[in-house]
Design a protein around this motif. Structure first.
Motif, PDB file in Angstrom:
ATOM      1  N   SER A   1       0.894  -1.240  -0.003  1.00  0.00           N
ATOM      2  CA  SER A   1      -0.352  -0.017   0.048  1.00  0.00           C
ATOM      3  C   SER A   1       0.817   1.202   0.078  1.00  0.00           C
ATOM      4  N   VAL A   2       2.029   1.181   0.941  1.00  0.00           N
ATOM      5  CA  VAL A   2       2.619   2.379   1.047  1.00  0.00           C
ATOM      6  C   VAL A   2       3.558   2.505  -0.265  1.00  0.00           C
ATOM      7  N   ILE A   3       4.211   1.569  -1.025  1.00  0.00           N
ATOM      8  CA  ILE A   3       4.670   1.600  -2.339  1.00  0.00           C
ATOM      9  C   ILE A   3       3.826   2.107  -3.456  1.00  0.00           C
ATOM     10  N   SER A   4       2.374   1.594  -3.375  1.00  0.00           N
ATOM     11  CA  SER A   4       1.418   2.178  -4.362  1.00  0.00           C
ATOM     12  C   SER A   4       1.229   3.579  -4.329  1.00  0.00           C
ATOM     13  N   ARG A   5       1.056   4.076  -2.895  1.00  0.00           N
ATOM     14  CA  ARG A   5       0.706   5.308  -2.629  1.00  0.00           C
ATOM     15  C   ARG A   5       2.028   6.418  -3.326  1.00  0.00           C
ATOM     16  N   ILE A   6       3.119   6.105  -3.169  1.00  0.00           N
ATOM     17  CA  ILE A   6       4.412   6.762  -3.337  1.00  0.00           C
ATOM     18  C   ILE A   6       4.546   6.660  -4.928  1.00  0.00           C
ATOM     19  N   VAL A   7       4.084   5.738  -5.328  1.00  0.00           N
ATOM     20  CA  VAL A   7       4.245   5.666  -6.891  1.00  0.00           C
ATOM     21  C   VAL A   7       3.016   6.539  -7.729  1.00  0.00           C
ATOM     22  N   GLY A   8       1.907   6.343  -7.001  1.00  0.00           N
ATOM     23  CA  GLY A   8       0.807   7.487  -7.569  1.00  0.00           C
ATOM     24  C   GLY A   8       1.153   8.805  -7.140  1.00  0.00           C
ATOM     25  N   ARG A   9       1.819   9.175  -6.298  1.00  0.00           N
ATOM     26  CA  ARG A   9       2.064  10.422  -5.976  1.00  0.00           C
ATOM     27  C   ARG A   9       3.154  10.904  -6.921  1.00  0.00           C
ATOM     28  N   VAL A  10       4.363  10.103  -7.067  1.00  0.00           N
ATOM     29  CA  VAL A  10       5.266  10.401  -8.087  1.00  0.00           C
ATOM     30  C   VAL A  10       4.790  10.527  -9.410  1.00  0.00           C
ATOM     31  N   SER A  11       3.905   9.621  -9.842  1.00  0.00           N
ATOM     32  CA  SER A  11       3.235   9.584 -11.128  1.00  0.00           C
ATOM     33  C   SER A  11       2.660  10.917 -11.359  1.00  0.00           C
ATOM     34  N   ASN A  12       1.933  11.555 -10.165  1.00  0.00           N
ATOM     35  CA  ASN A  12       1.049  12.703 -10.515  1.00  0.00           C
ATOM     36  C   ASN A  12       1.850  14.129 -10.163  1.00  0.00           C
ATOM     37  N   GLY A  13       3.275  13.936 -10.019  1.00  0.00           N
ATOM     38  CA  GLY A  13       4.166  14.921  -9.789  1.00  0.00           C
ATOM     39  C   GLY A  13       3.868  15.600  -8.424  1.00  0.00           C
ATOM     40  N   TYR A  14       4.102  14.800  -7.412  1.00  0.00           N
ATOM     41  CA  TYR A  14       3.741  15.078  -6.182  1.00  0.00           C
ATOM     42  C   TYR A  14       4.573  16.244  -5.819  1.00  0.00           C
ATOM     43  N   ALA A  15       4.125  17.173  -5.025  1.00  0.00           N
ATOM     44  CA  ALA A  15       4.639  18.644  -4.865  1.00  0.00           C
ATOM     45  C   ALA A  15       5.820  18.564  -3.914  1.00  0.00           C
ATOM     46  N   LEU A  16       5.762  17.595  -3.113  1.00  0.00           N
ATOM     47  CA  LEU A  16       6.780  17.410  -2.051  1.00  0.00           C
ATOM     48  C   LEU A  16       8.325  17.367  -2.866  1.00  0.00           C
ATOM     49  N   LEU A  17       8.228  16.453  -3.826  1.00  0.00           N
ATOM     50  CA  LEU A  17       9.435  16.480  -4.749  1.00  0.00           C
ATOM     51  C   LEU A  17       9.917  17.783  -5.224  1.00  0.00           C
ATOM     52  N   LYS A  18       9.260  18.681  -5.408  1.00  0.00           N
ATOM     53  CA  LYS A  18       9.606  19.948  -6.017  1.00  0.00           C
ATOM     54  C   LYS A  18      10.068  21.054  -5.046  1.00  0.00           C
ATOM     55  N   LYS A  19      10.024  20.803  -3.711  1.00  0.00           N
ATOM     56  CA  LYS A  19      10.472  21.650  -2.654  1.00  0.00           C
ATOM     57  C   LYS A  19      11.798  21.562  -2.420  1.00  0.00           C
ATOM     58  N   PRO A  20      12.551  23.061  -2.184  1.00  0.00           N
ATOM     59  CA  PRO A  20      14.062  23.199  -2.064  1.00  0.00           C
ATOM     60  C   PRO A  20      14.801  22.176  -1.621  1.00  0.00           C
ATOM     61  N   HIS A  21      14.314  21.371  -0.667  1.00  0.00           N
ATOM     62  CA  HIS A  21      15.043  20.567   0.292  1.00  0.00           C
ATOM     63  C   HIS A  21      15.235  19.418  -0.664  1.00  0.00           C
ATOM     64  N   PHE A  22      14.777  19.322  -1.740  1.00  0.00           N
ATOM     65  CA  PHE A  22      15.056  18.195  -2.796  1.00  0.00           C
ATOM     66  C   PHE A  22      15.832  18.434  -3.944  1.00  0.00           C
ATOM     67  N   ARG A  23      16.326  19.594  -3.862  1.00  0.00           N
ATOM     68  CA  ARG A  23      17.100  20.191  -4.959  1.00  0.00           C
ATOM     69  C   ARG A  23      18.296  19.399  -5.353  1.00  0.00           C
ATOM     70  N   TRP A  24      18.743  18.549  -4.449  1.00  0.00           N
ATOM     71  CA  TRP A  24      20.041  17.899  -4.664  1.00  0.00           C
ATOM     72  C   TRP A  24      19.622  16.481  -5.406  1.00  0.00           C
ATOM     73  N   ALA A  25      18.236  16.378  -5.529  1.00  0.00           N
ATOM     74  CA  ALA A  25      18.118  14.928  -6.206  1.00  0.00           C
ATOM     75  C   ALA A  25      17.085  15.411  -7.629  1.00  0.00           C
ATOM     76  N   GLN A  26      17.411  16.713  -7.943  1.00  0.00           N
ATOM     77  CA  GLN A  26      16.650  17.254  -9.234  1.00  0.00           C
ATOM     78  C   GLN A  26      17.309  16.236 -10.463  1.00  0.00           C
ATOM     79  N   PRO A  27      18.469  16.171 -10.351  1.00  0.00           N
ATOM     80  CA  PRO A  27      18.759  15.122 -11.943  1.00  0.00           C
ATOM     81  C   PRO A  27      17.892  13.977 -11.841  1.00  0.00           C
ATOM     82  N   VAL A  28      17.649  13.252 -10.603  1.00  0.00           N
ATOM     83  CA  VAL A  28      16.661  12.156 -10.860  1.00  0.00           C
ATOM     84  C   VAL A  28      15.224  12.561 -10.942  1.00  0.00           C
ATOM     85  N   LEU A  29      14.893  13.460 -10.026  1.00  0.00           N
ATOM     86  CA  LEU A  29      13.501  13.806  -9.986  1.00  0.00           C
ATOM     87  C   LEU A  29      13.011  15.048 -10.702  1.00  0.00           C
ATOM     88  N   ARG A  30      13.737  15.234 -11.699  1.00  0.00           N
ATOM     89  CA  ARG A  30      13.344  16.565 -12.413  1.00  0.00           C
ATOM     90  C   ARG A  30      11.975  16.250 -13.118  1.00  0.00           C
TER      91      ARG A  30
END
Length: 208
Positions: free
Chosen positions: A31-60
């Motif tokens: 269930s947790v993996i499915s929720r994470i996949v769903g949020r990433v698929s929809n462009g979850y806003a958390l991944l766009k926060k400045p704290h994740f700037r280091w991961a932009q090459p992967v999560l762009r």
């Protein structure tokens, strides 16, 4: 091992609890993996926060189809890993409840795993390469790529094999671990120098 009736009841209860906990852990993890996949698929806003700037090459930010493909591939991989861990744990605790000495079994499995590892080095290499191709978004379905073997359009990206359709219609199956250099014409500013030709003719000409 001989158990009395009362002892069998306790062992059976312990086995049932172990299997129940394993099933619960599997359900929660999935269930947790499915929720994470769903949020990433929809462009979850958390991944766009400045704290994740280091991961932009992967999560762009990617187009929806590409983002869904990558999320589902990684989710499938995580699901498989969790499933193996849960099954192994449940079997180990079940055998322990039955007072079976699992030490020799674990030793045998370890030796077998080492033997298989030596015999499947290329397979492991392909899997690891497929994981990094997906994580790093080197290419995806619909991209036109150029490798030392072929120039064509990517039709599927698996953990072991990448399927590419060349300009002449040939389907190429490339093992991920053997793709040492790849150019993605869809991600860059590639301009076809063959003016007035169809895309298929351009791909065929570039592959010569």
């Amino acid at each position: 091992m001989v158990f009395t009736g009362e002892k069998w009841l306790g062992v059976l209860l312990q086995v049932v609890i172990t299997i129940g906990l394993g099933a619960g852990a599997w359900a929660v993890s999935r269930s947790v993996i499915s929720r994470i996949v769903g949020r990433v698929s929809n462009g979850y806003a958390l991944l766009k926060k400045p704290h994740f700037r280091w991961a932009q090459p992967v999560l762009r930010t990617l187009d929806h189809e590409r983002r869904v493909q990558r999320a589902e591939t990684i989710g499938s991989l995580l699901t498989s890993i969790v499933a193996v861990l849960v099954v192994v744990t449940v079997i180990t605790y079940t055998l322990g409840a039955l007072e079976v000495n699992v030490a020799p079994l674990l030793t045998s499995v370890g030796i077998l795993g080492i033997a298989i590892g030596f015999g499947a080095q290329q397979l492991i290499r392909d899997f690891l390469a497929g994981i990094f191709i997906t994580l790093e978004d080197q290419y995806g379905i619909g991209d036109v790529i150029e490798t030392s073997e072929v120039v064509g359009t990517v039709e599927s990206v698996g953990l072991r094999i990448t399927r590419v359709r060349a300009g002449d219609g040939t389907i190429w199956y490339l093992r991920n671990g053997e793709i040492l250099r790849v150019g993605n014409r869809s991600q860059g500013s590639y301009t076809d120098s063959t003016e007035g030709s169809s895309p298929d003719e351009a791909l065929t000409g570039a592959g010569k």
